[in-house]
Design a protein around this motif. Sequence first.
Motif, short mmCIF file in Angstrom:
data_model
loop_
_atom_site.label_atom_id
_atom_site.label_comp_id
_atom_site.label_asym_id
_atom_site.label_seq_id
_atom_site.Cartn_x
_atom_site.Cartn_y
_atom_site.Cartn_z
N GLU A 243 0.81 -1.21 0.00
CA GLU A 243 0.00 0.00 0.00
C GLU A 243 0.85 1.26 0.00
OE1 GLU A 243 -3.06 -0.05 2.96
OE2 GLU A 243 -3.98 -1.86 2.17
N THR A 244 2.16 1.12 0.18
CA THR A 244 3.04 2.29 0.11
C THR A 244 3.59 2.50 -1.30
OG1 THR A 244 5.13 1.18 0.69
CG2 THR A 244 3.72 1.90 2.51
N ILE A 245 3.25 1.62 -2.26
CA ILE A 245 3.67 1.94 -3.63
C ILE A 245 2.96 3.22 -4.04
CG2 ILE A 245 4.19 -0.45 -4.26
CD1 ILE A 245 1.63 -0.53 -5.87
N LEU A 246 3.70 4.07 -4.69
CA LEU A 246 3.26 5.41 -5.06
C LEU A 246 3.06 6.30 -3.84
CD1 LEU A 246 0.79 4.61 -7.98
CD2 LEU A 246 3.21 5.15 -8.10
N SER A 247 3.62 5.91 -2.70
CA SER A 247 3.55 6.75 -1.49
C SER A 247 4.18 8.11 -1.73
CB SER A 247 4.26 6.04 -0.33
OG SER A 247 4.53 6.92 0.73
N GLY A 248 5.42 8.10 -2.22
CA GLY A 248 6.09 9.37 -2.49
C GLY A 248 5.34 10.22 -3.50
N PRO A 249 4.96 9.66 -4.66
CA PRO A 249 4.19 10.44 -5.63
C PRO A 249 2.86 10.95 -5.08
CG PRO A 249 5.11 8.49 -6.68
CD PRO A 249 5.38 8.36 -5.21
N THR A 274 12.65 8.13 -10.84
CA THR A 274 11.44 8.15 -11.65
C THR A 274 10.93 9.58 -11.84
OG1 THR A 274 10.03 7.90 -9.69
CG2 THR A 274 10.71 5.88 -10.83
N THR A 275 10.08 9.71 -12.86
CA THR A 275 9.23 10.88 -13.00
C THR A 275 7.80 10.40 -12.84
OG1 THR A 275 10.69 12.17 -14.44
CG2 THR A 275 8.35 12.61 -14.61
N ASP A 276 7.06 11.04 -11.94
CA ASP A 276 5.71 10.63 -11.61
C ASP A 276 4.75 11.74 -12.01
OD1 ASP A 276 6.72 8.27 -10.23
OD2 ASP A 276 7.36 9.67 -8.68
N VAL A 277 3.76 11.41 -12.83
CA VAL A 277 2.81 12.41 -13.33
C VAL A 277 1.40 11.96 -12.98
CG1 VAL A 277 1.99 13.68 -15.34
CG2 VAL A 277 4.37 12.93 -15.25
N ALA A 278 0.61 12.89 -12.44
CA ALA A 278 -0.77 12.59 -12.08
C ALA A 278 -1.60 13.85 -12.19
CB ALA A 278 -0.85 12.01 -10.67
N LEU A 279 -2.90 13.66 -12.06
CA LEU A 279 -3.86 14.75 -12.25
C LEU A 279 -4.51 15.11 -10.92
CD1 LEU A 279 -5.47 16.56 -14.27
CD2 LEU A 279 -7.13 14.68 -14.42
N ILE A 280 -4.52 16.41 -10.62
CA ILE A 280 -5.37 16.94 -9.55
C ILE A 280 -6.65 17.43 -10.21
CG2 ILE A 280 -5.67 18.79 -7.87
CD1 ILE A 280 -2.75 18.62 -7.20
N GLU A 281 -7.78 16.91 -9.74
CA GLU A 281 -9.08 17.21 -10.33
C GLU A 281 -10.02 17.61 -9.22
OE1 GLU A 281 -11.04 15.02 -14.06
OE2 GLU A 281 -11.24 13.87 -12.21
N ASN A 282 -10.64 18.79 -9.34
CA ASN A 282 -11.52 19.31 -8.29
C ASN A 282 -10.83 19.35 -6.93
OD1 ASN A 282 -13.70 19.53 -10.15
ND2 ASN A 282 -14.15 17.35 -9.88
N ALA A 305 -3.98 7.83 -9.60
CA ALA A 305 -3.83 7.47 -11.01
C ALA A 305 -2.54 8.10 -11.51
CB ALA A 305 -5.03 7.95 -11.82
N MET A 306 -1.47 7.39 -11.40
CA MET A 306 -0.13 7.92 -11.63
C MET A 306 0.54 7.17 -12.77
SD MET A 306 2.19 10.03 -10.21
CE MET A 306 1.56 10.24 -8.53
N ARG A 307 1.20 7.92 -13.63
CA ARG A 307 2.06 7.30 -14.64
C ARG A 307 3.49 7.48 -14.16
NH1 ARG A 307 -1.03 6.10 -19.20
NH2 ARG A 307 0.77 5.54 -20.45
N THR A 308 4.10 6.37 -13.83
CA THR A 308 5.47 6.39 -13.32
C THR A 308 6.40 5.86 -14.40
OG1 THR A 308 4.76 6.06 -11.04
CG2 THR A 308 7.02 5.48 -11.56
#
Length: 668
Positions: A243-249, A274-282, A305-308
């Motif tokens: 459950e800590t995968i993508l913790s940092g992102p 890595t470069t981690d990209v995600a969307l903030i929505e509302n 919802a992250m693209r790593t």
Amino acid sequence: MALLLGVDTGGTYTDAVLIRDDRDVLAKAKALTTRQDLAIGVGEAVAAVLAEAAVEPGEIALAALSTTLATNALVEGQGGRVALIYIGFGEADLDRHGLREALKGDPALVLAGGHSHSGGEAAPLDTEALRVFLQQEAASVSGFAIAGQFATRNPAHELEVARIIAEETGVPVTCSHQLSARLNGPKRALTAVLNARLIGMIDRLIGRAETRLADLGITAQMMVVRGDGALMSSAQARARPIETILSGPAASLVGARWLTGVDSALVSDIGGTTTDVALIENGKPKIDPAGAQVGGFRTMVEAVAMRTSGLGGDSQVHPVAAGLNGGVSLGPRRVLPVSLIATMAPDVVHAALDTQLRAATVGEYDGRFVRAIPGQQSLGLSDREARVLDRIGDQTHPLGAVLQTRIEQGALMRLVDRGLVQVAGVTPSDASHVLRRLSSWDNDAAQKALTLFARRRVGSGDRLAPDAETLAQMIVDQMTEQTSLTLLETAFAEESNPFGPPPDQLARHVLMQRGLIGHQGLVAIKAGLNVDVVGLGASAPSYYPAVGSRLHCRMILPDHAGVANAIGAVVGRITMRRSGTVTAPEEGRYRVHLENGPQDFAASEEALICLETELRAEARAAAEAAGAQDISVQVDRDIRVAEVEARQVFVEAFLTVEASGRPRIAQG
């Protein structure tokens, strides 16, 4: 006002930040991440931030940790050796959802047993075959993963296998039904395998970090950021490290929102690996309904919802010799920058580079080095791997001095994947040193390494680049290009009206690429991002202005962007979710699938109330155990019905209960 300590352990740097609960950033500090013992870097960063703020450790009311350790381990294929107990499935099921690939040659036992869709026993559990397997494999693995057929309908066989393993081996166990209440056995098995592989790494990190904080005089409770940006206790993270995968992102998204107040934006966080990209929505991080995908594996973990992508300041630079002009590509593997390893072993590194520069031709391994990571377990090594590791010993070596035959390259890479060895080579960080954008490490070593690299030949027979400075700019330009593609892929993936083709194809399509440069022929094409981008990471100011220009979008580089993950770690909320299912095995009978087995009711509402009551208690208890206060509970009912002879018939219901609250702040 209470003082809150946030810590983020990245691939290259460990960040610490102190904030007051009135949103004032009091101090921030960085230290090199120490892979051999991450707590060393944690301690150095925390000690530095305490000194900068001139506060007493006892004043800290809450500490929180976000980490890219699990994410990086999956991207780089690292982790402990595990064994899978696969109950009620066939050998062919190991090939579904990348399960065999995730096992990477680790042992698996396909065991008779399992349950039916309704929760009844499909076949008796073969405990004798299990005990034989344990005698053969237990001594060589660091964790067991257990996945049973329809275990989310009845976990009895998973629980019995876990009991036997604990009784006979004492090795940590992961049961798939405890990680997800959803169906799809192979995917749950994959998630359990990855969790088991991470247990040792995360346990060592948290245990050593807690000890180091205590040594510094910090007695506040330590929290850990989950992959959805919420907080959990350190004990919960040790049991469920997946459950800590993508913790940092995820922490970076929370931090980006806190720093900028944006309601809608893409957030791109560049680290060492890595470069981690995600969307903030509302105003909230968008959650991936299909489960977190990292390192090519689609898990059942609820996360942002992250693209790593394997693209960072320490990404390995590869020469592209094809074509007349050639070029470079970056990643996905992380290596130590030559400028960094030169600070650890300056005599060895400079002597080797000087010798290689005097040679008439460039050798295959020139400009590359290798070192072992001390204190790591080396279970299950092949003879060849053991010989290579023994040859490395506890010193830093030029890579060519260690590899005696080409076949040993594979053995070395397996040692790297196991987290036992680090390789150093040319990286974008070295290029930034050559261009004088960075001066953290050894500039001279970076200059020498890039001079060597530039001498490599392309298809025309010419050098890759005339000098180190030209090559450095090529590397930085390639970073801009690959970062831009990652952002475009994410934008296409999140479009509300999909275009059809896969996002990676759309990002690279000739029309898109021509549009970015404003093609003006018989056809006029203009393209770019129609959303702001928040650039995070210590190196973001070095790379991201060019990315904003390339994509024709507003690039926001906030103050404290270099420690956004650490800020996000400590400003989040505790949120616990528990899910379960009600089925209808026959008309007039409604079955609730619980941890202690199925329970039947005569009315659907009775079954739903029973399940909701159970899930409410579990979610609230988990939130309280994590240290939450002022807990609120929300319930989501997803009820499926079918139209049969003009009447609606209950088919199935999936309930999710969410308990959320603020972390309890210790009063000094």
